[in-house]
Design a protein around this motif. Sequence first.
Motif, PDB file in Angstrom:
ATOM      1  N   ALA A 195       0.831  -1.204   0.000  1.00  0.00           N
ATOM      2  CA  ALA A 195       0.000   0.000   0.000  1.00  0.00           C
ATOM      3  C   ALA A 195       0.862   1.250   0.000  1.00  0.00           C
ATOM      4  O   ALA A 195       0.584   2.225  -0.709  1.00  0.00           O
ATOM      5  CB  ALA A 195      -0.932   0.003   1.213  1.00  0.00           C
ATOM      6  N   SER A 196       1.934   1.216   0.778  1.00  0.00           N
ATOM      7  CA  SER A 196       2.866   2.350   0.822  1.00  0.00           C
ATOM      8  C   SER A 196       3.523   2.569  -0.533  1.00  0.00           C
ATOM      9  O   SER A 196       3.658   3.703  -1.000  1.00  0.00           O
ATOM     10  CB  SER A 196       3.939   2.091   1.890  1.00  0.00           C
ATOM     11  OG  SER A 196       4.940   3.076   1.850  1.00  0.00           O
ATOM     12  N   GLY A 197       3.926   1.461  -1.178  1.00  0.00           N
ATOM     13  CA  GLY A 197       4.542   1.570  -2.501  1.00  0.00           C
ATOM     14  C   GLY A 197       3.594   2.121  -3.541  1.00  0.00           C
ATOM     15  O   GLY A 197       3.999   2.908  -4.413  1.00  0.00           O
ATOM     16  N   GLN A 212       4.755  -4.445  -9.227  1.00  0.00           N
ATOM     17  CA  GLN A 212       6.109  -3.962  -8.947  1.00  0.00           C
ATOM     18  C   GLN A 212       6.305  -3.758  -7.445  1.00  0.00           C
ATOM     19  O   GLN A 212       7.329  -4.159  -6.881  1.00  0.00           O
ATOM     20  CB  GLN A 212       6.365  -2.655  -9.688  1.00  0.00           C
ATOM     21  CG  GLN A 212       7.764  -2.092  -9.418  1.00  0.00           C
ATOM     22  CD  GLN A 212       7.968  -0.737 -10.082  1.00  0.00           C
ATOM     23  OE1 GLN A 212       7.087  -0.232 -10.765  1.00  0.00           O
ATOM     24  NE2 GLN A 212       9.135  -0.145  -9.883  1.00  0.00           N
ATOM     25  N   SER A 213       5.322  -3.130  -6.802  1.00  0.00           N
ATOM     26  CA  SER A 213       5.401  -2.894  -5.365  1.00  0.00           C
ATOM     27  C   SER A 213       5.446  -4.211  -4.597  1.00  0.00           C
ATOM     28  O   SER A 213       6.243  -4.375  -3.659  1.00  0.00           O
ATOM     29  CB  SER A 213       4.201  -2.061  -4.914  1.00  0.00           C
ATOM     30  OG  SER A 213       4.249  -1.832  -3.531  1.00  0.00           O
ATOM     31  N   LEU A 214       4.615  -5.173  -5.004  1.00  0.00           N
ATOM     32  CA  LEU A 214       4.606  -6.482  -4.354  1.00  0.00           C
ATOM     33  C   LEU A 214       5.938  -7.195  -4.557  1.00  0.00           C
ATOM     34  O   LEU A 214       6.482  -7.798  -3.623  1.00  0.00           O
ATOM     35  CB  LEU A 214       3.466  -7.334  -4.923  1.00  0.00           C
ATOM     36  CG  LEU A 214       3.291  -8.732  -4.324  1.00  0.00           C
ATOM     37  CD1 LEU A 214       3.010  -8.643  -2.832  1.00  0.00           C
ATOM     38  CD2 LEU A 214       2.156  -9.476  -5.030  1.00  0.00           C
ATOM     39  N   GLY A 215       6.487  -7.119  -5.779  1.00  0.00           N
ATOM     40  CA  GLY A 215       7.757  -7.776  -6.074  1.00  0.00           C
ATOM     41  C   GLY A 215       8.909  -7.199  -5.255  1.00  0.00           C
ATOM     42  O   GLY A 215       9.724  -7.942  -4.693  1.00  0.00           O
ATOM     43  N   VAL A 216       8.976  -5.870  -5.173  1.00  0.00           N
ATOM     44  CA  VAL A 216      10.038  -5.222  -4.393  1.00  0.00           C
ATOM     45  C   VAL A 216       9.906  -5.574  -2.916  1.00  0.00           C
ATOM     46  O   VAL A 216      10.904  -5.867  -2.236  1.00  0.00           O
ATOM     47  CB  VAL A 216       9.995  -3.687  -4.596  1.00  0.00           C
ATOM     48  CG1 VAL A 216      10.962  -3.003  -3.635  1.00  0.00           C
ATOM     49  CG2 VAL A 216      10.337  -3.328  -6.030  1.00  0.00           C
ATOM     50  N   THR A 217       8.678  -5.562  -2.400  1.00  0.00           N
ATOM     51  CA  THR A 217       8.441  -5.867  -0.981  1.00  0.00           C
ATOM     52  C   THR A 217       8.826  -7.306  -0.651  1.00  0.00           C
ATOM     53  O   THR A 217       9.498  -7.565   0.355  1.00  0.00           O
ATOM     54  CB  THR A 217       6.967  -5.628  -0.623  1.00  0.00           C
ATOM     55  OG1 THR A 217       6.613  -4.277  -0.926  1.00  0.00           O
ATOM     56  CG2 THR A 217       6.716  -5.892   0.851  1.00  0.00           C
ATOM     57  N   LEU A 221      11.818  -8.749   1.699  1.00  0.00           N
ATOM     58  CA  LEU A 221      11.529  -9.737   2.736  1.00  0.00           C
ATOM     59  C   LEU A 221      12.489 -10.921   2.647  1.00  0.00           C
ATOM     60  O   LEU A 221      13.049 -11.360   3.665  1.00  0.00           O
ATOM     61  CB  LEU A 221      10.084 -10.215   2.603  1.00  0.00           C
ATOM     62  CG  LEU A 221       9.624 -11.335   3.539  1.00  0.00           C
ATOM     63  CD1 LEU A 221       9.572 -10.844   4.972  1.00  0.00           C
ATOM     64  CD2 LEU A 221       8.251 -11.864   3.123  1.00  0.00           C
ATOM     65  N   VAL A 222      12.693 -11.442   1.455  1.00  0.00           N
ATOM     66  CA  VAL A 222      13.593 -12.594   1.258  1.00  0.00           C
ATOM     67  C   VAL A 222      15.016 -12.232   1.662  1.00  0.00           C
ATOM     68  O   VAL A 222      15.700 -13.003   2.360  1.00  0.00           O
ATOM     69  CB  VAL A 222      13.541 -13.065  -0.213  1.00  0.00           C
ATOM     70  CG1 VAL A 222      14.649 -14.080  -0.487  1.00  0.00           C
ATOM     71  CG2 VAL A 222      12.177 -13.672  -0.529  1.00  0.00           C
ATOM     72  N   VAL A 223      15.482 -11.064   1.253  1.00  0.00           N
ATOM     73  CA  VAL A 223      16.834 -10.630   1.595  1.00  0.00           C
ATOM     74  C   VAL A 223      16.984 -10.501   3.115  1.00  0.00           C
ATOM     75  O   VAL A 223      17.966 -10.956   3.700  1.00  0.00           O
ATOM     76  CB  VAL A 223      17.168  -9.284   0.906  1.00  0.00           C
ATOM     77  CG1 VAL A 223      18.458  -8.699   1.465  1.00  0.00           C
ATOM     78  CG2 VAL A 223      17.286  -9.468  -0.593  1.00  0.00           C
ATOM     79  N   ALA A 224      15.979  -9.885   3.769  1.00  0.00           N
ATOM     80  CA  ALA A 224      16.052  -9.644   5.212  1.00  0.00           C
ATOM     81  C   ALA A 224      15.972 -10.940   6.022  1.00  0.00           C
ATOM     82  O   ALA A 224      16.621 -11.061   7.062  1.00  0.00           O
ATOM     83  CB  ALA A 224      14.945  -8.686   5.637  1.00  0.00           C
ATOM     84  N   ALA A 263      14.900   0.443   2.993  1.00  0.00           N
ATOM     85  CA  ALA A 263      13.463   0.211   2.767  1.00  0.00           C
ATOM     86  C   ALA A 263      12.783   1.498   2.300  1.00  0.00           C
ATOM     87  O   ALA A 263      11.936   1.482   1.404  1.00  0.00           O
ATOM     88  CB  ALA A 263      12.801  -0.306   4.045  1.00  0.00           C
ATOM     89  N   GLY A 264      13.166   2.624   2.903  1.00  0.00           N
ATOM     90  CA  GLY A 264      12.595   3.899   2.500  1.00  0.00           C
ATOM     91  C   GLY A 264      12.936   4.252   1.071  1.00  0.00           C
ATOM     92  O   GLY A 264      12.074   4.705   0.309  1.00  0.00           O
ATOM     93  N   TYR A 265      14.190   4.050   0.671  1.00  0.00           N
ATOM     94  CA  TYR A 265      14.608   4.345  -0.705  1.00  0.00           C
ATOM     95  C   TYR A 265      13.897   3.456  -1.723  1.00  0.00           C
ATOM     96  O   TYR A 265      13.647   3.861  -2.855  1.00  0.00           O
ATOM     97  CB  TYR A 265      16.129   4.178  -0.851  1.00  0.00           C
ATOM     98  CG  TYR A 265      16.900   5.401  -0.447  1.00  0.00           C
ATOM     99  CD1 TYR A 265      16.788   6.602  -1.154  1.00  0.00           C
ATOM    100  CD2 TYR A 265      17.752   5.372   0.656  1.00  0.00           C
ATOM    101  CE1 TYR A 265      17.507   7.728  -0.768  1.00  0.00           C
ATOM    102  CE2 TYR A 265      18.471   6.495   1.050  1.00  0.00           C
ATOM    103  CZ  TYR A 265      18.341   7.670   0.324  1.00  0.00           C
ATOM    104  OH  TYR A 265      19.036   8.792   0.699  1.00  0.00           O
ATOM    105  N   LEU A 266      13.547   2.224  -1.305  1.00  0.00           N
ATOM    106  CA  LEU A 266      12.854   1.297  -2.201  1.00  0.00           C
ATOM    107  C   LEU A 266      11.344   1.513  -2.211  1.00  0.00           C
ATOM    108  O   LEU A 266      10.618   0.784  -2.885  1.00  0.00           O
ATOM    109  CB  LEU A 266      13.152  -0.146  -1.781  1.00  0.00           C
ATOM    110  CG  LEU A 266      14.600  -0.627  -1.947  1.00  0.00           C
ATOM    111  CD1 LEU A 266      14.773  -2.009  -1.348  1.00  0.00           C
ATOM    112  CD2 LEU A 266      15.004  -0.628  -3.423  1.00  0.00           C
TER     113      LEU A 266
END
Length: 443
Positions: A195-197, A212-217, A221-224, A263-266
Amino acid sequence: MFNLGGEELTRFLFAIVALLAAANILGYLAERLTIPRVIGEVAGGLLLGPTLMGYFFPDKFHWLFLGFPSESDLLGLMYQLGLIMLMYTSGLKFQHRFERKDAKIGIAIIAGSTIIPFLMGWLSTYLFNPAAFMGSANNEIALKIVIAISIAVTSIPVISKIFQDLGIMHSRFAKIVVGIAGIHDIILWVALAVASGIVSSNTGVNMAVILQSLGVTLGFLVVALFILPWILKRVTSKPANILFRASFLGYFLVLLLGLSDIAGYLNVDVMYGALMAGIATRITLPENLTRRVETSVVEISFSFFIPLYFAIVGLKLDLAKHFSLQYFLIYLLFATIVQTVVVYFTSRLIKEDRLTSLNLAAAMNARGGPGIVLSTVAFSLGIINQEFFAILVMLALVTSWMAGSWIRYVLKSGKRLMPGDENLIIRKPQEEAQFPSIKTRFK
């Protein structure tokens, strides 16, 4: 450059003193009355904010909190720092290991209490006009996501604090609920980050933007959850890691702020980054070092930053002008019934008895901190307006109170919370041992 005048600094510190004193005193009194502390901390802000002091003494309110042009910005900074620390400490409570015999319960309730309430919240927007809750971003998709999350969300910090105050944190019931709440809230925070994206995108809302927003999020998540802990396990204790050797706690605070910044930059959302930083820390470190980080962070966070955050939440509320009791009661009834019915029948479906199912349903209704975070993030992004912001904050507070009251009633009546807790020994915090009397301390 980078300067604040003496008079302005004095005024700002006075505002902080007033907020912090009100939050801690009313939070303490709330705990004495067996009410979740967060309710007292928000009440401190209500007392000093436009709801009470601003309504009866508007000049005094303006002098204290709007006395010079940048004071509101400085209070906003303290508010954001408190929110970041709350999300990080929530991540540190993440339980990523279930006992094998409890896995079935956990998976069933995670699925049931996430998917069905979320869908019910989304579908409810077709029964009323959600435009009445629309914020300045004027984004209906993001608004529907926030409404859906508000029905499904559960609080890790508040439910954990309730269990600690009752002395049952070691029980099977508490371990299952905290574990469920952690995984459950990660899924819902993915939705909020989406929603933020969507709102942060300047290209309008379409399927490409949502994907795109779902993919980036999900990528974040996977990276973190997997890549970052793998890296940290290999570099944290290396002799060449000068930052870790220089400051144990400073190292993890850099991780917290750095991941939040990324996260903010993304356009994923800064607070989601703070939550993931806490979870990554929890997964990376062995139990003894996790407790060391948690002890260090929790002491300053829960005595300064987090009470200040909740007090400023109360300060932002104007229940005298921007709160509909009728809408709130309807929303409270709907949210409570949906989550209770879903969790109860999910538990019954996997052969849990009636009392256990009811206890799980009550615990999963505590929306607490995450519910308030949801409302503040959505309000700051312009997804919701001030009226709905007030409704969501009050929903989080009242449902937390209800959950704590029910669990306390079950224990006092001598009933067990679930099978395995029949001979549960209450281990309440020994405050007198931790905080000796003034006479003893200064002998």
